[in-house]
Design a protein around this motif. Structure first.
Motif, PDB file in Angstrom:
ATOM      1  N   TYR A 139     120.757   8.779 -15.596  1.00 27.74           N
ATOM      2  CA  TYR A 139     121.465   8.080 -16.667  1.00 27.74           C
ATOM      3  C   TYR A 139     121.464   8.912 -17.942  1.00 27.74           C
ATOM      4  O   TYR A 139     120.431   9.428 -18.372  1.00 27.74           O
ATOM      5  CB  TYR A 139     120.843   6.713 -16.939  1.00 27.74           C
ATOM      6  N   ASP A 140     122.630   9.044 -18.558  1.00 28.21           N
ATOM      7  CA  ASP A 140     122.800   9.794 -19.800  1.00 28.21           C
ATOM      8  C   ASP A 140     122.862   8.808 -20.966  1.00 28.21           C
ATOM      9  O   ASP A 140     123.830   8.048 -21.079  1.00 28.21           O
ATOM     10  CB  ASP A 140     124.087  10.621 -19.730  1.00 28.21           C
ATOM     11  N   PRO A 141     121.848   8.771 -21.842  1.00 30.74           N
ATOM     12  CA  PRO A 141     121.844   7.804 -22.951  1.00 30.74           C
ATOM     13  C   PRO A 141     123.057   7.926 -23.869  1.00 30.74           C
ATOM     14  O   PRO A 141     123.432   6.951 -24.524  1.00 30.74           O
ATOM     15  CB  PRO A 141     120.543   8.132 -23.706  1.00 30.74           C
ATOM     16  N   SER A 142     123.650   9.119 -23.931  1.00 32.19           N
ATOM     17  CA  SER A 142     124.831   9.276 -24.789  1.00 32.19           C
ATOM     18  C   SER A 142     126.045   8.568 -24.205  1.00 32.19           C
ATOM     19  O   SER A 142     127.043   8.332 -24.898  1.00 32.19           O
ATOM     20  CB  SER A 142     125.149  10.757 -24.970  1.00 32.19           C
ATOM     21  N   GLY A 143     125.985   8.234 -22.910  1.00 38.24           N
ATOM     22  CA  GLY A 143     127.097   7.545 -22.261  1.00 38.24           C
ATOM     23  C   GLY A 143     128.199   8.460 -21.772  1.00 38.24           C
ATOM     24  O   GLY A 143     129.209   7.997 -21.231  1.00 38.24           O
ATOM     25  N   ALA A 144     128.018   9.766 -21.921  1.00 37.20           N
ATOM     26  CA  ALA A 144     129.108  10.696 -21.605  1.00 37.20           C
ATOM     27  C   ALA A 144     129.208  11.028 -20.123  1.00 37.20           C
ATOM     28  O   ALA A 144     130.281  11.371 -19.637  1.00 37.20           O
ATOM     29  CB  ALA A 144     128.931  11.981 -22.408  1.00 37.20           C
ATOM     30  N   ASN A 145     128.112  10.952 -19.399  1.00 37.88           N
ATOM     31  CA  ASN A 145     128.126  11.438 -18.011  1.00 37.88           C
ATOM     32  C   ASN A 145     127.621  10.391 -17.027  1.00 37.88           C
ATOM     33  O   ASN A 145     126.868  10.698 -16.108  1.00 37.88           O
ATOM     34  CB  ASN A 145     127.256  12.697 -17.902  1.00 37.88           C
ATOM     35  N   ASN A 146     128.048   9.155 -17.214  1.00 37.03           N
ATOM     36  CA  ASN A 146     127.552   8.076 -16.365  1.00 37.03           C
ATOM     37  C   ASN A 146     128.588   7.523 -15.392  1.00 37.03           C
ATOM     38  O   ASN A 146     128.306   6.572 -14.658  1.00 37.03           O
ATOM     39  CB  ASN A 146     127.014   6.932 -17.231  1.00 37.03           C
ATOM     40  N   THR A 147     129.774   8.092 -15.394  1.00 39.00           N
ATOM     41  CA  THR A 147     130.825   7.632 -14.480  1.00 39.00           C
ATOM     42  C   THR A 147     130.882   8.539 -13.255  1.00 39.00           C
ATOM     43  O   THR A 147     130.861   9.774 -13.375  1.00 39.00           O
ATOM     44  CB  THR A 147     132.198   7.617 -15.179  1.00 39.00           C
ATOM     45  N   TYR A 148     130.949   7.933 -12.077  1.00 35.83           N
ATOM     46  CA  TYR A 148     130.970   8.649 -10.798  1.00 35.83           C
ATOM     47  C   TYR A 148     132.293   8.356 -10.085  1.00 35.83           C
ATOM     48  O   TYR A 148     132.822   7.241 -10.173  1.00 35.83           O
ATOM     49  CB  TYR A 148     129.782   8.227  -9.921  1.00 35.83           C
ATOM     50  N   ASN A 149     132.828   9.372  -9.412  1.00 33.89           N
ATOM     51  CA  ASN A 149     134.116   9.267  -8.731  1.00 33.89           C
ATOM     52  C   ASN A 149     133.909   9.352  -7.223  1.00 33.89           C
ATOM     53  O   ASN A 149     133.251  10.259  -6.731  1.00 33.89           O
ATOM     54  CB  ASN A 149     135.056  10.391  -9.170  1.00 33.89           C
ATOM     55  N   VAL A 150     134.469   8.373  -6.534  1.00 27.55           N
ATOM     56  CA  VAL A 150     134.462   8.389  -5.068  1.00 27.55           C
ATOM     57  C   VAL A 150     135.878   8.771  -4.624  1.00 27.55           C
ATOM     58  O   VAL A 150     136.826   8.008  -4.826  1.00 27.55           O
ATOM     59  CB  VAL A 150     134.068   7.023  -4.489  1.00 27.55           C
TER      60      VAL A 150
END
Length: 406
Positions: free
Chosen positions: A225-236
């Motif tokens: 988990y990235d606290p900045s919110g920048a890298n929390n989305t994952y693509n399937v």
């Protein structure tokens, strides 16, 4: 030198008075059991004795403080033990609610019992000390720690993060209570994705993302988990075929891939359903860690148990939220109790140390100002004998006449 009658009388009277003072002083020493009757007798000893007296008085106050501290900590420990027992019962009921054989009426019955437990826990969170102060409100101890806000339908903490302390020895202060923010508000909610509905595109029309293996997902979430919110989305990324395939990517990096023939993907404790199996994409995002007090956790459970419109997956997720958060709340109470036990033990040890210091201080003061009774009685006897001798001598001198020798 001419010895007159007046001079002889005066000398004898002075001697008698001197001996009377000696007897009076010796008697006062015996009566008071003090060697030093005034500061002028021994200024240095009196000064040191005064310092020891101050230390003895301070220790007496510290002992009173320790008694108050022990009482408050024991009271808090009892309250927390009752809260933990209530949370354990709520946890058991939540597990029972997951029984597939239970009907809607059974679940509603569990909800009613949870509501009663919630009321009990609220009363315990608003417990008071022996002087009528709210135990868990911090410095705002005239205000109930928790109250229900009807505007947002949440139970809210009304105290602050203050910590009352009691001084129990020179340079030693111990917390006499814990505030509700530390004990009840810092309870971590279940880690989850931001939405159970995946964001679909391309040929994929529907996708659900659920946490099925909580421990595995918690480890993944904590690590990634990235606290900045920048890298929390994952693509399937899905590809139609015989069989269909998928890859899980984050920021262009492939994290997992496999066969999609059954339309179900398992990834780090998540279960992702794809419908239909087609070329397309599903995006999901890790939810931010949150805290939730157990009162609101139980409110959500009660509402979900009474909601007959929930499908099985949504109901299981609601129960999972409740189980994890009740368990976390119970663990937080246990940690607070452990801290209480440490403080109670520390207070007991300090009390023993203060008692030892008190004995030493009293002994040192006694050596300085108190009386050796055997020595004092001997001195009194000596002074009385001297007085009797001077009185007898005066009587004989008073009767002397020159005619006695003629």
């Amino acid at each position: 030198m001419r010895l007159s009658n007046n001079l002889m009388y005066q000398n004898n009277i002075n001697k008698i008075l001197e001996n009377q003072q000696g007897v009076s002083r010796a008697q006062e020493q015996v009566n008071t059991q003090k060697r030093i009757l005034s500061t002028s007798d021994d200024p240095s000893a009196m000064s040191q004795a005064s310092l020891y007296s101050d230390k003895i008085q301070a220790n007496e106050q510290y002992e009173k403080n320790i008694t108050m501290l022990s009482s408050r900590l024991t009271n808090e420990e009892t309250v927390l033990d009752n809260i933990k027992s209530s949370l354990e019962r709520a946890h058991t009921l939540t597990i029972q609610a997951g029984n597939g054989a239970y009907s809607d009426i059974d679940r509603e019955g569990i909800a009613e019992e949870l509501k009663s437990i919630q009321s009990t826990v609220l009363d315990l969170m608003n417990a008071k000390t022996e002087d009528g102060k709210y135990l868990f409100s911090g410095y705002q101890d005239n205000t109930p720690a928790y109250s229900y806000n009807s505007a947002n339908q949440k139970y809210e903490y009304a105290g602050d993060q203050g910590l009352h302390k009691i001084k129990i020895a020179e340079g030693i202060d111990i917390k006499s209570s814990d505030n509700g923010f530390d004990v009840f508000e810092k309870v971590q909610a279940r880690l989850n994705v931001s939405s159970n509905d995946g964001v679909v595109s391309g040929g994929v029309l529907d996708s659900k993302v659920y946490v099925k293996e909580q421990g595995q997902f918690d480890s993944f979430h904590s690590a990634e988990y990235d606290p900045s919110g920048a890298n929390n989305t994952y693509n399937v990324i899905t590809t139609a075929g015989s069989p269909g395939t998928y890859t899980v990517e984050q920021g262009g990096n492939v994290l997992a891939s496999g066969d999609l023939s059954d339309g179900l993907i398992k990834f780090n404790g998540l279960e992702i359903s794809i419908s239909p199996v087609a070329t397309g994409q599903v995006d999901f995002t890790l939810g931010a860690p949150q805290n939730e007090n157990v009162l609101n956790t139980m409110s959500n459970l009660i509402a979900d148990l009474k909601d007959t419109s929930l499908d099985q997956d949504a109901f299981e997720q609601a129960l999972a939220d409740g189980l994890v958060q009740l368990d976390n709340g119970r663990n937080k109470v246990s940690l607070t109790q452990a801290g209480l036990g440490g403080r109670i033990n520390a207070a007991d040890k300090i009390s023993q140390s203060n008692a030892d210091l008190d004995i030493n201080n009293k002994a040192a003061r006694a050596d300085l100002v108190e009386l050796d009774m055997a020595e004092a009685i001997t001195e009194l006897t000596k002074q009385e004998t001297a007085l009797q001798a001077s009185q007898a001598t005066f009587g004989r001198l008073a009767n002397l006449s020159l005619f006695d020798y003629l």
